[in-house]
Scaffold this motif. Structure first.
Motif, PDB file in Angstrom:
ATOM      1  N   ASN A 148      51.801  64.629 -27.339  1.00 46.04           N
ATOM      2  CA  ASN A 148      53.126  64.718 -27.948  1.00 46.04           C
ATOM      3  C   ASN A 148      53.267  63.744 -29.113  1.00 46.04           C
ATOM      4  N   THR A 149      52.695  62.556 -28.947  1.00 47.26           N
ATOM      5  CA  THR A 149      52.738  61.563 -30.026  1.00 47.26           C
ATOM      6  C   THR A 149      51.985  62.060 -31.255  1.00 47.26           C
ATOM      7  N   VAL A 150      50.817  62.655 -31.011  1.00 47.43           N
ATOM      8  CA  VAL A 150      50.021  63.201 -32.118  1.00 47.43           C
ATOM      9  C   VAL A 150      50.781  64.319 -32.813  1.00 47.43           C
ATOM     10  N   SER A 151      51.427  65.179 -32.026  1.00 49.45           N
ATOM     11  CA  SER A 151      52.196  66.296 -32.602  1.00 49.45           C
ATOM     12  C   SER A 151      53.350  65.787 -33.451  1.00 49.45           C
ATOM     13  N   GLU A 152      54.027  64.760 -32.960  1.00 54.09           N
ATOM     14  CA  GLU A 152      55.140  64.182 -33.718  1.00 54.09           C
ATOM     15  C   GLU A 152      54.648  63.570 -35.032  1.00 54.09           C
ATOM     16  N   ASN A 153      53.485  62.942 -34.982  1.00 58.01           N
ATOM     17  CA  ASN A 153      52.910  62.378 -36.212  1.00 58.01           C
ATOM     18  C   ASN A 153      52.598  63.478 -37.229  1.00 58.01           C
ATOM     19  N   LEU A 154      52.073  64.619 -36.736  1.00 55.81           N
ATOM     20  CA  LEU A 154      51.756  65.733 -37.629  1.00 55.81           C
ATOM     21  C   LEU A 154      53.028  66.304 -38.255  1.00 55.81           C
ATOM     22  N   VAL A 155      54.072  66.464 -37.443  1.00 55.57           N
ATOM     23  CA  VAL A 155      55.341  66.976 -37.955  1.00 55.57           C
ATOM     24  C   VAL A 155      55.902  66.046 -39.029  1.00 55.57           C
ATOM     25  N   THR A 156      55.794  64.746 -38.801  1.00 53.50           N
ATOM     26  CA  THR A 156      56.269  63.764 -39.783  1.00 53.50           C
ATOM     27  C   THR A 156      55.507  63.889 -41.094  1.00 53.50           C
ATOM     28  N   GLU A 157      54.176  64.043 -40.980  1.00 55.37           N
ATOM     29  CA  GLU A 157      53.336  64.176 -42.182  1.00 55.37           C
ATOM     30  C   GLU A 157      53.699  65.433 -42.959  1.00 55.37           C
ATOM     31  N   LEU A 158      53.866  66.559 -42.252  1.00 56.57           N
ATOM     32  CA  LEU A 158      54.154  67.823 -42.925  1.00 56.57           C
ATOM     33  C   LEU A 158      55.577  67.842 -43.491  1.00 56.57           C
ATOM     34  N   SER A 159      56.497  67.198 -42.808  1.00 56.40           N
ATOM     35  CA  SER A 159      57.887  67.164 -43.280  1.00 56.40           C
ATOM     36  C   SER A 159      58.023  66.393 -44.586  1.00 56.40           C
ATOM     37  N   ALA A 160      57.088  65.475 -44.813  1.00 58.37           N
ATOM     38  CA  ALA A 160      57.145  64.658 -46.027  1.00 58.37           C
ATOM     39  C   ALA A 160      56.596  65.399 -47.252  1.00 58.37           C
ATOM     40  N   LYS A 161      55.980  66.575 -47.036  1.00 55.20           N
ATOM     41  CA  LYS A 161      55.448  67.346 -48.166  1.00 55.20           C
ATOM     42  C   LYS A 161      56.600  67.885 -49.024  1.00 55.20           C
ATOM     43  N   GLU A 162      56.303  68.069 -50.282  1.00 56.33           N
ATOM     44  CA  GLU A 162      57.317  68.581 -51.205  1.00 56.33           C
ATOM     45  C   GLU A 162      57.649  70.034 -50.872  1.00 56.33           C
ATOM     46  N   PRO A 163      58.926  70.357 -50.612  1.00 57.14           N
ATOM     47  CA  PRO A 163      59.316  71.727 -50.248  1.00 57.14           C
ATOM     48  C   PRO A 163      58.959  72.729 -51.338  1.00 57.14           C
ATOM     49  N   GLY A 164      58.439  73.904 -50.894  1.00 60.40           N
ATOM     50  CA  GLY A 164      58.132  74.971 -51.836  1.00 60.40           C
ATOM     51  C   GLY A 164      56.816  74.832 -52.561  1.00 60.40           C
ATOM     52  N   ARG A 165      56.105  73.755 -52.295  1.00 65.58           N
ATOM     53  CA  ARG A 165      54.831  73.530 -52.989  1.00 65.58           C
ATOM     54  C   ARG A 165      53.665  73.831 -52.054  1.00 65.58           C
ATOM     55  N   THR A 166      52.687  74.572 -52.559  1.00 64.83           N
ATOM     56  CA  THR A 166      51.502  74.902 -51.756  1.00 64.83           C
ATOM     57  C   THR A 166      50.598  73.677 -51.625  1.00 64.83           C
ATOM     58  N   PHE A 167      50.080  73.455 -50.435  1.00 65.52           N
ATOM     59  CA  PHE A 167      49.169  72.322 -50.233  1.00 65.52           C
ATOM     60  C   PHE A 167      48.108  72.708 -49.207  1.00 65.52           C
ATOM     61  N   ASP A 168      46.999  71.971 -49.215  1.00 62.76           N
ATOM     62  CA  ASP A 168      45.895  72.209 -48.290  1.00 62.76           C
ATOM     63  C   ASP A 168      46.159  71.414 -47.010  1.00 62.76           C
ATOM     64  N   ILE A 169      46.296  72.130 -45.909  1.00 62.50           N
ATOM     65  CA  ILE A 169      46.638  71.489 -44.641  1.00 62.50           C
ATOM     66  C   ILE A 169      45.411  70.964 -43.892  1.00 62.50           C
ATOM     67  N   THR A 170      44.223  71.241 -44.419  1.00 59.00           N
ATOM     68  CA  THR A 170      42.979  70.889 -43.716  1.00 59.00           C
ATOM     69  C   THR A 170      42.921  69.419 -43.351  1.00 59.00           C
ATOM     70  N   GLN A 171      43.218  68.547 -44.322  1.00 57.59           N
ATOM     71  CA  GLN A 171      43.117  67.108 -44.080  1.00 57.59           C
ATOM     72  C   GLN A 171      44.092  66.664 -42.983  1.00 57.59           C
ATOM     73  N   ASP A 172      45.297  67.220 -42.989  1.00 60.70           N
ATOM     74  CA  ASP A 172      46.289  66.859 -41.976  1.00 60.70           C
ATOM     75  C   ASP A 172      45.840  67.306 -40.582  1.00 60.70           C
ATOM     76  N   LEU A 173      45.267  68.513 -40.503  1.00 61.27           N
ATOM     77  CA  LEU A 173      44.806  69.026 -39.210  1.00 61.27           C
ATOM     78  C   LEU A 173      43.608  68.232 -38.702  1.00 61.27           C
ATOM     79  N   ASN A 174      42.697  67.881 -39.604  1.00 60.15           N
ATOM     80  CA  ASN A 174      41.542  67.073 -39.198  1.00 60.15           C
ATOM     81  C   ASN A 174      41.987  65.721 -38.642  1.00 60.15           C
ATOM     82  N   LYS A 175      42.973  65.118 -39.313  1.00 58.48           N
ATOM     83  CA  LYS A 175      43.473  63.813 -38.861  1.00 58.48           C
ATOM     84  C   LYS A 175      44.124  63.934 -37.492  1.00 58.48           C
TER      85      LYS A 175
END
Length: 328
Positions: A148-175
């Motif tokens: 759950n802690t890891v999931s919350e960290n991932l949500v925090t990382e993704l929420s900080a991305k700029e809305p509407g902008r395409t990005f590569d999620i690979t690095q976030d998933l690997n982390k």
């Protein structure tokens, strides 16, 4: 091939060891002709979609697709898959697996007695029995807090991305995969993740890409002048990480009240034989760390993909998450 032992399609032929008499093209072509007919009618669909449709129509969990001189048997029955993966008496692994997984280009990867490289000896069976409890549902439930802690960290990382902008999620998933496996499975602390996390991710990627090369280029890979740079990269990534794992294992072996995690079961498995030593423990450590990161990242990626492409399912999952959140 006289060694083919498969059932497929309508299960007309069972456990054949030779060409069927009377002759049938299905023995050679399997389900491929029927699938190609479907594809001609709907060329926009993927092969995976056609396979799924076919097994649903035929009420079959197994089908066969010939690829050159090899018959690919696609199985969707989890019971059969489990049997194939765990029953080493009736379904022993080929010696190719042992050679490929134990070492690559002179670099020790999963070792001679590793859970992936051993072809199914009595020692392999004993180690499996010792490690199996670490993958039972009752034990995995104890990892949920860390997950759950890891999931919350991932949500925090993704929420900080700029809305509407395409990005590569690979690095976030690997982390996230690294955090999930290393924290829940090996009791890594934040310092270890910060210090060795990127190296561990790189090691996993390099190991599996090199193993794929060995299979694809089986006749040329071991020639000294082939893939020199890739082999050097393998040495520079695997050997330092093995050193890190060795030091961590030595520390854990000296502890009297160490955590009950996947690593603790791995250490217990080394007591199955006097012939196993610290390097054999490092082999298993590498297996579960690398394979765990790879499978976790892929599972997260596919989950995100299917949720975002299936609005109805996404909404249902969102409802369940909201309900759980309110209950907390």
């Amino acid at each position: 091939s006289s060694g083919i032992n498969a059932e497929y399609g309508r299960r007309k032929y069972r456990h054949l060891t030779s060409v069927p008499i009377p002759f049938s093209i299905l023995w050679f072509m399997g389900c491929l002709p029927d699938i190609h007919k479907k594809r001609d009618r709907a060329p926009h669909k993927s092969m995976a979609m056609f396979i799924e449709e076919y097994v649903t129509e035929k009420n079959s969990d197994i089908l066969m697709i010939p690829i050159f001189l090899t018959n690919l048997v696609v199985c969707m029955d989890l019971g059969i898959i489990a049997k194939l993966l765990t029953d080493r008496t009736n379904f022993p692994k080929r010696e190719t697996f042992h050679r490929t997984f134990s070492s690559v280009a002179g670099v020790r990867i999963f070792g001679e007695y590793g859970i992936l490289s051993d072809v199914g000896t009595d020692l392999w069976q004993a180690k499996r029995r010792t490690m199996d409890p670490a993958f039972h549902k009752s034990f995995l439930k104890t990892c949920m807090s860390g997950m759950n802690t890891v999931s919350e960290n991932l949500v925090t990382e993704l929420s900080a991305k700029e809305p509407g902008r395409t990005f590569d999620i690979t690095q976030d998933l690997n982390k996230s995969a690294l955090e999930a496996v290393s924290i829940c499975g090996f009791a890594w602390n934040n310092d270890m993740i910060e210090k060795f996390g990127d190296d561990a991710i790189k090691m996993a990627n390099v190991v599996f890409s090199m193993i794929a090369m060995v299979f694809k280029e089986s006749t040329t890979f071991n020639l000294p002048w082939q893939r020199r740079s890739e082999k050097e990269t393998l040495r520079k990534t695997v050997n330092p990480m093995r050193d890190v794992m060795r030091v961590h294992l030595q520390k854990r072996l000296q502890e009297t009240d160490s955590a009950v995690d996947i690593l603790s079961y791995i250490m217990r498995s080394n007591q199955c034989s006097d012939s196993l030593n610290l390097e054999d423990l490092v082999d298993e450590y590498l297996v579960f760390l690398a394979a765990g990161m790879e499978t976790t990242a892929i599972t997260m990626a596919m989950t995100i993909f299917y949720l975002t492409t299936n609005p109805r399912v996404y909404a249902k999952v969102q409802e369940e998450v909201d309900a759980c959140s309110r209950a907390r």
